[in-house]
Design a protein around this motif. Structure first.
Motif, mmCIF file in Angstrom:
data_model
loop_
_atom_site.group_PDB
_atom_site.id
_atom_site.type_symbol
_atom_site.label_atom_id
_atom_site.label_comp_id
_atom_site.label_asym_id
_atom_site.label_seq_id
_atom_site.Cartn_x
_atom_site.Cartn_y
_atom_site.Cartn_z
ATOM 1 N N ASP A 10 -12.225 2.137 9.434
ATOM 2 C CA ASP A 10 -11.445 0.999 9.917
ATOM 3 C C ASP A 10 -11.743 -0.244 9.101
ATOM 4 O OD1 ASP A 10 -10.253 2.534 11.780
ATOM 5 O OD2 ASP A 10 -11.521 1.902 13.457
ATOM 6 N N PHE B 79 -10.036 -0.110 5.816
ATOM 7 C CA PHE B 79 -8.602 -0.382 5.871
ATOM 8 C C PHE B 79 -8.336 -1.866 6.107
ATOM 9 C CE2 PHE B 79 -8.381 4.256 7.002
ATOM 10 C CZ PHE B 79 -7.961 4.608 5.742
ATOM 11 N N ARG B 80 -9.259 -2.548 6.809
ATOM 12 C CA ARG B 80 -9.114 -4.005 6.939
ATOM 13 C C ARG B 80 -9.212 -4.671 5.561
ATOM 14 N NH1 ARG B 80 -11.417 -3.549 11.958
ATOM 15 N NH2 ARG B 80 -13.569 -3.798 11.268
ATOM 16 N N GLY C 58 -6.117 -4.129 3.620
ATOM 17 C CA GLY C 58 -5.063 -5.013 4.134
ATOM 18 C C GLY C 58 -5.190 -6.410 3.527
ATOM 19 N N GLU D 210 -1.163 4.708 9.635
ATOM 20 C CA GLU D 210 -1.724 3.433 10.083
ATOM 21 C C GLU D 210 -1.763 2.366 8.995
ATOM 22 O OE1 GLU D 210 -5.504 4.254 11.812
ATOM 23 O OE2 GLU D 210 -4.623 5.280 13.544
ATOM 24 N N THR D 211 -1.853 2.766 7.708
ATOM 25 C CA THR D 211 -2.135 1.741 6.708
ATOM 26 C C THR D 211 -1.064 1.527 5.655
ATOM 27 O OG1 THR D 211 -3.340 3.418 5.496
ATOM 28 C CG2 THR D 211 -4.643 1.905 6.798
ATOM 29 N N THR D 212 -0.221 2.526 5.410
ATOM 30 C CA THR D 212 0.633 2.382 4.227
ATOM 31 C C THR D 212 1.974 1.731 4.559
ATOM 32 O OG1 THR D 212 1.596 4.570 4.519
ATOM 33 C CG2 THR D 212 -0.372 4.421 3.169
ATOM 34 N N ILE E 232 0.864 -1.176 0.000
ATOM 35 C CA ILE E 232 0.000 0.000 0.000
ATOM 36 C C ILE E 232 0.901 1.226 0.000
ATOM 37 C CG2 ILE E 232 -1.782 1.297 1.228
ATOM 38 C CD1 ILE E 232 -2.845 -1.266 2.339
ATOM 39 N N GLU F 101 -4.189 8.300 8.597
ATOM 40 C CA GLU F 101 -4.452 7.158 7.716
ATOM 41 C C GLU F 101 -3.172 6.656 7.067
ATOM 42 O OE1 GLU F 101 -7.360 8.510 4.934
ATOM 43 O OE2 GLU F 101 -8.918 8.658 6.475
#
Lengths: 534, 385
Positions: A180, A183-184, A187, A208-210, A35, A205
């Motif tokens: 959330d 983003f799950r 993932g 937390e996600t990339t 990501i 964001e």
């Protein structure tokens, strides 16, 4: 892994619109199964870059490689054929079609719909199993929640066999719980080998996600770093080019008398649907009351009725004196005369006339002001220009040219023009909607300071924002709206995003655990048009 | 940032559009030219055709601008077009498309006729004020009904104003045939107005200054009223609160609502001003020229007003210039029809080409020019670095 070809590689992409260089020699490599975040202020060139990748624009210079092979992306069909899928900020769905129909739209096999629909149904079940993307295929899009609609957009891309997904500001219309969930899903897509590009201006964001993140500033790529090796403060500095305060500095509020008292306020739209279903709200002098909520739950109508361009029923008191809710004295002019200033949610549609000069926009709404008149007949344009020049200087509007049309200022500077006009009127009550939407970080800091300064002068401020972080940072008291009602009030230091998120989804019993499905269900049945653009 | 300098925007673009329209018109005339039998070779025939085109162009210019007689007609038509052009322009500023100028001008004629026939005016100047007021009032009422229907009933103003043109034509037909026609007359027209209401022509106005002007040309004092109206409208649009509100509403209805500007009020006022201006055209054609009300007195001037407003970019000065251009086309065209074998219909083709190029195909000229200016600027910037 090290010698694997990148999923996407851009080399030296440049694009100019007239005299504006939107992208300047941009190169990035995105490895498959990762990501990759792209952040930058408004106007930094993120959307232009993605539009080039998706075939909407043609780059002036540079090359695109997909999976190691040079790609010639001339239009969106070519982009789809090379495995790129795009999820736009504003969904491109046909509201009165079913989910299934939306998914095959534009990707039908042959003239008859039935085989396509059957194939799509089979594929949809597979995709649901593979990625946890459950949707109800036969539901009409207008009946499902925003989170679901976004899922349909993702499924559309996957149905077209996209290996690379681009998401443009995907969380703008979602509650924290829905975000959330998104983003799950992202993932899961990543672990199945898909490549994801996430465009956002929310630092949280990105963190937390990339896996990796690229920062853009003024059309250039200023840095590409591993997310694990950076910090929000560093990213913000890279975006703006200088150190920025991420928190708002403010003293505790000292609320005084009640300035605005709203009792059982109801509003119906043209179709007769009740948009506000009995609002009770008080705003005191010297306090900022923040209205949190997912877009489309009545916040816009609340601002409109208070600002005087929407009729309502109920009772409205300003400093103890009643304000009309319908009829001749309920218009914007009467409200302004009573000391209500309003920075509307959408500056381009309401707050400004984009083709007017800055000086005309400064008079806009206050054009009856005595100091703006030369005589009984004519306006004093020179006086308005002089006043505008002063206001522009105090609010650091760049460029400080009263003769420039509003459309030629950046988003942040447009917002400053509106703010200067409204705040400098020294109102008793300031209504302010989405004060920093589409505004760059540097200007956000300034705008927040101005709002707090007005509060410290003892003015009452009603703040509406879909940015929960902004609500938490600025408000002295938070009211959460859902489906035209206030679900509850909280003090910012005694609550968190999770609790507010549940209230935003209409769940008042915040102590117990709730599943995302329950929240989705609740939002879908709210009746409010949660997906509408505001 | 504006891409083009202002002079290019307001002068160069319309000028090039006009040249293109003239060129295409020339090609059309070239195609239908009379070729004498003596021209046998290819070159002779082409030469003869070119001569014909050149002759036609000269005839148009001479007929419209070559004499005070020609000017008198050109300015007479231009006066009509100024009124109707301004009418369309003010409505455009409120983003309303008033196609009903024709009907409003007809009703204006009715107002003028009533004022002139039934009120014993002592002097033309007083009569002019009274007749203009009546013309404006009648035109305004005729425009106010579609405006009211739009705001209160949602009937689109384009549709209703078109329909009101037909209603106006039928109404005048009925009134002229059945009620206002003098006894014994076979002509569906009113009686001639009294001498005291006859307006001075440009000949009368210019004589005291020792300037000779054709006696038989119809241009009259209404021209000065039209010019005054251009100036007054400019003041209204750009210098008053009402103009500010009209422009705000026209640019953004949602913005106007936010600012507390009532859509009902602005739609009504803009259309009333628009209708009044269209109606006031009647002081020129009915009171100034015919001196009685005849059937179809407006002769399509209400529709030409749309083209004039488009070409003039809804700016009063632009309307003034465009009105004179269309007055030239009208008068020059009439001369062409009179003296050559070019049919009357072709004049309409030429006018249509001018409208097409200046109004509808505006971007065709504008975009290449914008690119050119952009390239110029970039070169300059590159040179400066």
């Amino acid at each position: 892994m090290a010698n694997q070809a990148p999923a996407i590689e851009l080399k030296g992409i440049s694009k100019a619109f007239g005299p504006v260089q939107a992208n300047k020699d941009i190169s990035i490599r995105v490895m498959p199964g990762t990501i990759h975040g792209i952040i930058g202020e408004n106007g930094a060139g993120k959307s232009t870059l993605m539009s080039i990748l998706y075939g909407f624009y043609k780059a002036d210079a540079g090359e695109i490689f997909i999976g190691g092979k040079k790609a010639n992306i001339t239009d969106s069909q070519a982009a789809i054929a090379s495995g790129i899928g795009m999820v736009f900020q504003h969904f491109k769905l046909v509201e009165n079609f079913t989910v299934l129909e939306n998914i095959i739209l534009g990707a039908e096999d042959g003239g008859l719909l039935k085989p396509s629909l059957a194939k799509a149904r089979r594929t949809l079940i597979e995709l649901a199993n593979d990625y946890g993307l459950n949707v109800e295929p036969d539901a009409l899009v207008q009946d499902i929640g925003v989170g679901m609609q976004q899922r349909v957009e993702i499924l559309k891309a996957l149905y077209r066999q996209a290996d690379i997904l681009i998401l443009d500001e995907p969380t703008g219309v979602l509650t924290p719980a829905e975000a959330d969930q998104l983003f799950r899903i992202l993932g899961r897509l990543r672990s199945e080998g898909k490549t994801i590009i996430l465009i956002t201006h929310k630092l949280r964001e990105i963190m937390e996600t990339t896996d990796t993140v690229s920062v853009m500033r003024r059309g250039e790529m200023t840095a590409t770093v591993k997310t694990s090796e950076t910090s929000p403060a560093e990213l913000a500095e890279l975006m703006v080019g200088r150190k920025v305060l991420l928190r708002v500095d403010k003293k505790p509020a000292t609320p005084g008398d009640v300035v605005l008292d709203v009792k059982n306020l109801k509003v119906k739209d043209e179709k007769g649907v009740e948009r506000l279903r009995g609002i009770d709200l008080r705003v005191r002098a010297g306090e900022i009351v923040g209205i949190a909520g997912v877009a489309g739950n009545g916040q816009s109508e609340l601002l409109e009725v208070l600002g005087g361009y929407q009729d309502g029923t109920g009772e409205l008191l300003l400093n103890g004196q009643p304000l009309d809710l319908s009829g001749r004295h309920s218009d914007g002019q009467s409200r302004r005369a009573r000391g209500v200033a309003h920075v509307p949610e959408d500056r381009q549609r309401e707050g400004l006339i984009m083709n007017f000069h800055a000086w005309e926009n400064t008079a806009f709404g206050y054009h009856h002001d005595a100091s703006y008149q030369k005589n009984a007949m004519l306006m004093d344009n020179a006086a308005i220009k002089a006043d505008t020049a002063e206001k522009m200087e105090r609010f650091d509007v760049r460029p400080p040219d009263p003769n420039l049309a509003a459309k030629n200022f950046s988003g942040g500077n447009q917002q400053k023009i509106v703010l200067a006009r409204e705040i400098e009127r020294n109102p008793d009550l300031l209504l302010i909607g989405q004060p920093t939407r589409g505004v760059d970080i540097g200007a956000i800091e300034f705008i927040h300071q101005q709002i707090v300064a007005l509060r410290d002068q003892g003015k009452a401020i009603l703040l509406v924002s879909v940015e929960l972080e902004e609500i938490l940072a600025l408000s002295d008291r938070i009211a959460v709206m859902f489906d035209g009602q206030v679900m509850g009030e909280r003090m910012p230091d005694q609550t968190d995003e999770k609790e507010l998120g549940l209230l935003m989804a209409g769940i008042t019993d915040t102590a117990n655990a709730h599943s995302v499905d329950e929240i989705e269900e609740n939002l879908a049945h709210a009746g409010g048009d949660a997906g509408k653009e505001v | 940032m504006d891409v083009m300098p202002k002079w290019a925007e307001v002068i160069l673009v319309p000028f090039i559009s006009l040249l293109l329209a003239a060129f295409i018109s020339g090609l059309v005339v070239f195609a239908i030219a009379d070729v004498p039998d003596t021209a046998i070779t290819m070159m002779d025939r082409i030469g003869a055709r070119l001569d014909f085109v050149w002759g036609a162009a000269k005839l148009m210019v001479n007929g419209a601008l070559g004499s005070t007689y020609g000017w008198g007609y050109t300015l007479y038509y231009a006066t009509n077009f100024m009124f109707t052009g301004l009418a369309v322009a003010i409505a455009f500023h409120a983003r309303l498309f008033n196609i009903g100028g024709e009907g409003q001008a007809m009703l204006g004629g009715l107002g003028v006729a009533i004022a002139c026939l039934y009120i014993p005016w002592p002097h033309w100047s007083v009569a002019l004020i009274g007749a203009a007021a009546m013309a404006g009032l009648f035109g305004a009422v005729w425009a106010a009904i579609p405006a009211w229907l739009q705001v209160k009933r949602g009937s689109h103003i384009v549709i209703t104003t078109i329909m009101f043109n037909f209603i106006a034509a039928s109404l005048l037909n009925y009134l002229l045939v059945n009620l206002m026609r003098p006894k014994g007359s076979m002509d569906p027209a009113t009686a001639h107005f009294r001498e005291a209401t006859n307006l001075p022509t440009l000949h009368d106005l210019l004589a005291p200054f020792g300037i000779a002007f054709s006696k038989s040309a119809p241009a009259n004092v209404s021209l000065l009223v039209a010019i005054a109206a251009c100036f007054a409208l400019w003041l209204l649009i750009w210098r008053t609160r009402l103009g500010f509100e009209i422009r705000s509403y026209g640019e953004s209805e949602s913005g106007a609502k936010y600012a507390g500007i009532s859509p009902f009020k602005i739609t009504m006022i803009a259309m009333i001003i628009s209708g009044a201006l269209a109606g006031m055209m009647a002081i020129n054609n009915v009171m100034g020229e015919a001196e009685r009300l005849v059937l179809n007195a407006t002769e399509g001037a209400g529709f030409i007003g749309i083209a004039v407003a488009l070409m003039g970019r809804s700016h009063p000065l632009g309307v003034f210039i465009a009105a004179i251009l269309f007055g030239f086309l009208y008068q020059g065209g009439a001369e062409l029809a009179l003296w050559t074998s070019i049919p009357r219909e072709l004049i309409v083709v030429i006018q249509a080409l001018v409208i097409l190029f200046t109004g509808a195909l505006d971007n065709m000229v504008r975009m290449p020019l914008e690119r050119m200016f952009l390239a110029l600027r970039r070169n300059k910037a590159a040179g400066a670095n």
